[in-house]
Design a protein around this motif. Structure first.
Motif, PDB file in Angstrom:
ATOM      1  N   CYS A 229       0.642  -1.308   0.003  1.00 26.07           N
ATOM      2  CA  CYS A 229      -0.167   0.159  -0.027  1.00 26.07           C
ATOM      3  C   CYS A 229       0.883   1.311   0.079  1.00 26.07           C
ATOM      4  CB  CYS A 229      -0.898  -0.098   1.152  1.00 26.07           C
ATOM      5  SG  CYS A 229      -2.196  -1.452   1.152  1.00 26.07           S
TER       6      CYS A 229
ATOM      7  N   ARG B 224      -7.028   0.503  -5.172  1.00 25.59           N
ATOM      8  CA  ARG B 224      -7.965  -0.566  -5.438  1.00 25.59           C
ATOM      9  C   ARG B 224      -8.211  -1.634  -4.309  1.00 25.59           C
ATOM     10  NH1 ARG B 224      -8.800  -2.312 -11.263  1.00 25.59           N
ATOM     11  NH2 ARG B 224      -8.161  -0.420 -12.595  1.00 25.59           N
ATOM     12  N   TYR B 225      -6.875  -1.692  -3.557  1.00 21.51           N
ATOM     13  CA  TYR B 225      -7.124  -2.610  -2.342  1.00 21.51           C
ATOM     14  C   TYR B 225      -7.791  -1.776  -1.152  1.00 21.51           C
ATOM     15  CZ  TYR B 225      -5.761  -5.322   1.598  1.00 21.51           C
ATOM     16  OH  TYR B 225      -5.655  -5.976   3.083  1.00 21.51           O
TER      17      TYR B 225
ATOM     18  N   PHE C 168      -2.794 -13.569   0.143  1.00 22.49           N
ATOM     19  CA  PHE C 168      -3.702 -12.390   0.334  1.00 22.49           C
ATOM     20  C   PHE C 168      -4.193 -12.033   1.546  1.00 22.49           C
ATOM     21  CE2 PHE C 168      -7.831 -10.319  -0.649  1.00 22.49           C
ATOM     22  CZ  PHE C 168      -7.402  -9.234  -1.193  1.00 22.49           C
TER      23      PHE C 168
ATOM     24  N   TYR D 190     -11.412  -2.223  -1.851  1.00 26.61           N
ATOM     25  CA  TYR D 190     -11.859  -3.541  -1.352  1.00 26.61           C
ATOM     26  C   TYR D 190     -12.176  -3.892  -0.060  1.00 26.61           C
ATOM     27  CZ  TYR D 190     -11.218  -8.365  -0.212  1.00 26.61           C
ATOM     28  OH  TYR D 190     -11.499  -9.955   0.511  1.00 26.61           O
TER      29      TYR D 190
ATOM     30  N   LEU E 231      -9.889  -6.005  -8.124  1.00 28.39           N
ATOM     31  CA  LEU E 231      -8.681  -6.578  -7.486  1.00 28.39           C
ATOM     32  C   LEU E 231      -8.098  -7.504  -8.561  1.00 28.39           C
ATOM     33  CD1 LEU E 231      -8.695  -6.975  -3.630  1.00 28.39           C
ATOM     34  CD2 LEU E 231      -7.454  -5.373  -5.053  1.00 28.39           C
TER      35      LEU E 231
ATOM     36  N   PHE F 139      -0.198  -6.386   1.380  1.00 31.25           N
ATOM     37  CA  PHE F 139      -1.520  -7.269   1.297  1.00 31.25           C
ATOM     38  C   PHE F 139      -1.465  -8.367   0.363  1.00 31.25           C
ATOM     39  CE2 PHE F 139      -1.832  -3.909  -2.176  1.00 31.25           C
ATOM     40  CZ  PHE F 139      -2.524  -4.734  -3.188  1.00 31.25           C
TER      41      PHE F 139
END
Length: 322
Positions: free
Chosen positions: A151, A275-276, A177, A279, A288, A159
């Motif tokens: 991140c 994007r993470y 993940f 999510y 993802l 992540f």
């Protein structure tokens, strides 16, 4: 008002029988109410003397149908949907007694691309490439490829960790993940557990980024991390070999110009952290999909770049950029 009497006694007796046999119904003038499965309470077995009071109470506060209940606005996010994640990334959980669970996806490289005859066997490196010669002598069975998706800087979580090993017949690709920020410790622990079985770590720019990043996160979560004692960072060999003939030595440039691989469905690195975060906030895993694909391409490209570094051209000299 007359208390007692045969009619009243008969009516009460009928109500008691119906309640005991489960056939009690509300009076015809009362609209049927929607009932959600309710646990049996002592009230259900009480006498009929307070039945009218209970019926009046129920009528005053009926259970609203599920679809008509007002929606609460207190919660704006939902937990990530594990079933939606598994629909495109089948896998399971790896658990650590202290650090918890992390999601794991595993597949063979031959499941995503056509197998090549040179997989798992490195050619004789050019003269003077001592480190590459040592890797060839050691064998890919004792090496592990690693690529991280994070991140941001070292103070931010990792992540997704992609690893790849050679099992003697095929490359085995694995992705760890973290389904939420709390699973980062388990992710680091899982990578540490797998890496300790190998003697060589292969990365692309991993000496400057991946390895120190992983060590920093391991320290944060008090995870015992011991990476392989030998570390081959492909970026240094690539720069020495191809920096003259290429605009840069980024992994995607080497992949396209040296390995002749063209990426499709990829995502820019700058888009990966948002994007993470989305999510984790919304629970929607579909944005993802390109991130998992990006990680897979990075890891498999490393194996091809290593193979290209060990090859010579027809004159016996090290291969050059074309």
């Amino acid at each position: 008002m007359t208390l007692g009497g045969d009619a009243l006694r008969d009516r009460l007796s009928e109500l008691v029988r119906r309640r005991r046999t489960g056939t009690f119904t509300a009076p015809a003038s009362r609209a049927p109410e929607t009932r959600v499965a309710e646990p049996t309470t002592p009230m259900e077995a009480s006498s009929t003397e307070d039945a009218p009071a209970r019926r009046r109470k129920t009528k005053a506060s009926p259970v609203a149908p599920l679809e008509s209940r007002p929606r609460t606005r207190a919660r704006k996010t939902k937990a990530p949907d594990a079933s939606a994640l598994e629909s495109f990334l089948p896998g399971g959980e790896w658990r650590h007694a202290e650090h918890g669970a992390v999601y794991v996806h595993e597949r063979l490289r031959s499941e995503v691309e056509t197998p090549r005859a040179h997989w798992g066997r490195l050619p004789e490196p050019p003269t003077g490439e001592l480190e590459l010669s040592s890797v060839r002598s050691l064998g890919l069975e004792r090496a592990i490829f690693l690529d991280l998706e994070t991140c941001g800087l070292s103070s931010c979580p990792v992540f997704l960790a992609g690893t790849m090993v050679w099992n003697g017949e095929d490359f085995v690709f694995r992705q760890y993940f973290a389904r939420h920020y709390g699973e980062e410790a388990a992710l680091v622990a899982a990578v540490a557990e797998q890496a300790r079985h190998y003697e060589l770590l292969i990365t692309f720019n991993g000496k400057s980024y991946d390895a120190p990043f992983l060590r920093a996160r391991a320290t944060t979560h008090d995870v015992d991390l011991v990476l392989p004692r030998h570390h081959l960072d492909l970026v240094h060999h690539a720069r020495r070999r191809w920096r003259v003939g290429l605009p840069d030595c980024r992994l995607t440039t080497l992949e396209r110009r040296i390995c002749k691989r063209v990426r499709t469905g990829d995502v820019a690195g700058a888009e990966i952290p948002p994007r993470y975060h989305d999510y984790v906030r919304t629970g929607d895993p579909w944005p993802l999909v390109p991130v998992f694909h990006h990680n897979l391409l990075d890891v498999t490209a490393m194996a091809d770049i290593l193979d290209a570094l060990c090859r010579r051209d027809r004159s016996g000299k090290p291969s050059t950029a074309r």
